[in-house]
Design a protein around this motif. Structure first.
Motif, mmCIF file in Angstrom:
data_model
loop_
_atom_site.group_PDB
_atom_site.id
_atom_site.type_symbol
_atom_site.label_atom_id
_atom_site.label_comp_id
_atom_site.label_asym_id
_atom_site.label_seq_id
_atom_site.Cartn_x
_atom_site.Cartn_y
_atom_site.Cartn_z
ATOM 1 N N UNK A 174 26.910 -21.279 -11.790
ATOM 2 C CA UNK A 174 26.970 -20.361 -10.646
ATOM 3 C C UNK A 174 25.764 -19.432 -10.667
ATOM 4 N N UNK A 175 25.392 -18.999 -11.867
ATOM 5 C CA UNK A 175 24.244 -18.099 -12.000
ATOM 6 C C UNK A 175 22.950 -18.790 -11.595
ATOM 7 N N UNK A 176 22.909 -20.116 -11.751
ATOM 8 C CA UNK A 176 21.699 -20.881 -11.428
ATOM 9 C C UNK A 176 21.873 -21.690 -10.145
ATOM 10 N N UNK A 177 22.764 -21.251 -9.270
ATOM 11 C CA UNK A 177 23.143 -22.040 -8.089
ATOM 12 C C UNK A 177 21.952 -22.419 -7.212
ATOM 13 N N UNK A 178 20.955 -21.553 -7.122
ATOM 14 C CA UNK A 178 19.832 -21.797 -6.212
ATOM 15 C C UNK A 178 18.855 -22.849 -6.725
ATOM 16 N N UNK A 179 18.977 -23.227 -7.995
ATOM 17 C CA UNK A 179 17.987 -24.153 -8.565
ATOM 18 C C UNK A 179 18.644 -25.382 -9.192
ATOM 19 N N UNK B 7 20.775 -31.679 -6.858
ATOM 20 C CA UNK B 7 21.652 -31.946 -5.721
ATOM 21 C C UNK B 7 22.992 -32.541 -6.130
ATOM 22 N N UNK B 8 23.040 -33.243 -7.261
ATOM 23 C CA UNK B 8 24.285 -33.912 -7.653
ATOM 24 C C UNK B 8 25.345 -32.949 -8.170
ATOM 25 N N UNK B 9 24.954 -31.708 -8.486
ATOM 26 C CA UNK B 9 25.889 -30.758 -9.092
ATOM 27 C C UNK B 9 26.809 -30.146 -8.041
ATOM 28 N N UNK B 10 28.107 -30.246 -8.281
ATOM 29 C CA UNK B 10 29.117 -29.552 -7.490
ATOM 30 C C UNK B 10 30.322 -29.332 -8.403
ATOM 31 N N UNK B 11 31.326 -28.558 -7.976
ATOM 32 C CA UNK B 11 32.462 -28.271 -8.871
ATOM 33 C C UNK B 11 33.150 -29.517 -9.422
ATOM 34 N N UNK C 151 32.604 -30.380 -17.757
ATOM 35 C CA UNK C 151 32.256 -30.868 -19.104
ATOM 36 C C UNK C 151 30.778 -31.222 -19.255
ATOM 37 N N UNK C 152 29.914 -30.740 -18.386
ATOM 38 C CA UNK C 152 28.511 -31.168 -18.427
ATOM 39 C C UNK C 152 27.532 -30.070 -18.847
ATOM 40 N N UNK C 153 28.017 -28.881 -19.166
ATOM 41 C CA UNK C 153 27.119 -27.770 -19.497
ATOM 42 C C UNK C 153 27.337 -27.337 -20.947
ATOM 43 N N UNK D 207 19.497 -22.730 -28.664
ATOM 44 C CA UNK D 207 19.140 -21.589 -27.827
ATOM 45 C C UNK D 207 18.777 -21.944 -26.400
ATOM 46 N N UNK D 208 19.149 -23.140 -25.948
ATOM 47 C CA UNK D 208 18.816 -23.596 -24.595
ATOM 48 C C UNK D 208 20.056 -24.130 -23.883
ATOM 49 N N UNK D 209 19.959 -24.182 -22.545
ATOM 50 C CA UNK D 209 21.008 -24.769 -21.728
ATOM 51 C C UNK D 209 20.782 -26.274 -21.645
ATOM 52 N N UNK D 210 21.838 -27.040 -21.817
ATOM 53 C CA UNK D 210 21.767 -28.494 -21.687
ATOM 54 C C UNK D 210 22.752 -28.938 -20.608
ATOM 55 N N UNK D 211 22.323 -29.857 -19.764
ATOM 56 C CA UNK D 211 23.179 -30.395 -18.709
ATOM 57 C C UNK D 211 23.196 -31.915 -18.810
ATOM 58 N N UNK D 212 24.390 -32.469 -18.830
ATOM 59 C CA UNK D 212 24.551 -33.917 -18.934
ATOM 60 C C UNK D 212 24.522 -34.521 -17.534
ATOM 61 N N UNK D 213 23.523 -35.315 -17.250
ATOM 62 C CA UNK D 213 23.348 -35.876 -15.911
ATOM 63 C C UNK D 213 24.255 -37.090 -15.687
ATOM 64 N N UNK D 214 24.488 -37.450 -14.426
ATOM 65 C CA UNK D 214 25.381 -38.581 -14.111
ATOM 66 C C UNK D 214 24.936 -39.902 -14.721
ATOM 67 N N UNK D 215 23.639 -40.071 -14.950
ATOM 68 C CA UNK D 215 23.158 -41.327 -15.521
ATOM 69 C C UNK D 215 23.753 -41.576 -16.904
ATOM 70 N N UNK D 216 24.060 -40.489 -17.619
ATOM 71 C CA UNK D 216 24.649 -40.637 -18.954
ATOM 72 C C UNK D 216 26.047 -41.230 -18.873
ATOM 73 N N UNK D 217 26.820 -40.810 -17.869
ATOM 74 C CA UNK D 217 28.218 -41.240 -17.758
ATOM 75 C C UNK D 217 28.394 -42.429 -16.824
#
Length: 226
Positions: free
Chosen positions: A131-136, A139-143, A148-150, A155-165
């Motif tokens: 939510x804090x990074x909503x503007x950036x 496109x695939x990210x929605x509720x 389970x993807x964040x 010391x960094x943010x990691x996001x699991x993209x759809x290609x992984x799953x």
């Protein structure tokens, strides 16, 4: 019913849950428990230093080990799912939203200082860091697709993209943890997402120390007026 059970049963809107996954590999249960307790001690030492001048509004930051017998995700936040053994905590922060963001800082710092430690946090909004990074966000990210993807690591943010799953909406946390440890899989979020979250926690933990000093001054003033 003891205090910890009460804390787990009462689900309010002002809570944050946090999970810390050490790298346990293929260790035996006894070895896993040993590593969990060693990691817990390291975490407590770091947190004690960060929060020694902080006054928590309601609950403080607290961790406890969860093993194969106790590691179900709590009802009310997500569907039950078996997790790797980990350290778990939940904090109710009342009206002080800054306590929640101090915890974000703490978990990021724990993953930075403790090698191979992976963190995860959720609140009533789910993956609230997005939510804090909503503007950036991509496109695939929605509720529906973000669950389970964040994660936090090094010391960094990691996001699991759809290609992984392979297109699956929901991902398995056991598999995600292994994925983040795999250097061949790129999970680090974009610089824009990192900056959006880091901007929100800018000034911590000094910001909380200033609040501590201010509250102390107000308390002294009230005593003088009595």
């Amino acid at each position: 019913m003891n205090g910890s059970n009460i804390l787990e049963c009462i689900r309010e809107d002002d809570f944050i849950e946090y999970f810390l996954f050490p790298d346990l590999g293929f260790l035996s249960e006894d070895e896993q428990e040993l590593i969990l307790n060693e990691t817990l001690q390291k975490c407590e030492d770091i947190v004690r230093d960060i929060t020694r001048h902080h006054l928590w509004h309601k609950d403080g930051f607290s961790l406890r080990p969860r093993t194969s017998n106790t590691n179900k995700l709590l009802e009310g936040t997500q569907k039950n799912e078996n997790l790797p053994p980990h350290l778990y905590g939940v904090t109710h922060f009342g009206e002080n939203i800054e306590d929640e963001w101090l915890i974000v800082y703490i978990v990021l710092e724990l993953t930075r200082q403790i090698p191979k430690l992976i963190g995860r946090m959720i609140d009533v909004d789910g993956e609230f860091l997005l939510i804090e990074a909503a503007d950036v966000l991509p496109e695939w990210v929605n509720p529906e697709t973000a669950e389970n993807r964040v994660y936090l690591h090094d010391g960094k943010i990691h996001i699991i993209e759809p290609t992984f799953s392979e297109g699956k909406t929901r991902v398995n946390i056991n598999e995600v943890v292994k994925c983040i440890y795999d250097d061949a899989v790129k999970t680090v979020a974009s610089t824009e997402i990192q900056n959006a979250v880091f901007k929100r926690i800018e000034g911590y933990p000094k910001k909380s120390r200033k609040t501590y000093i201010l509250l102390g001054c107000m308390f002294q003033l009230e005593l003088q007026l009595l």
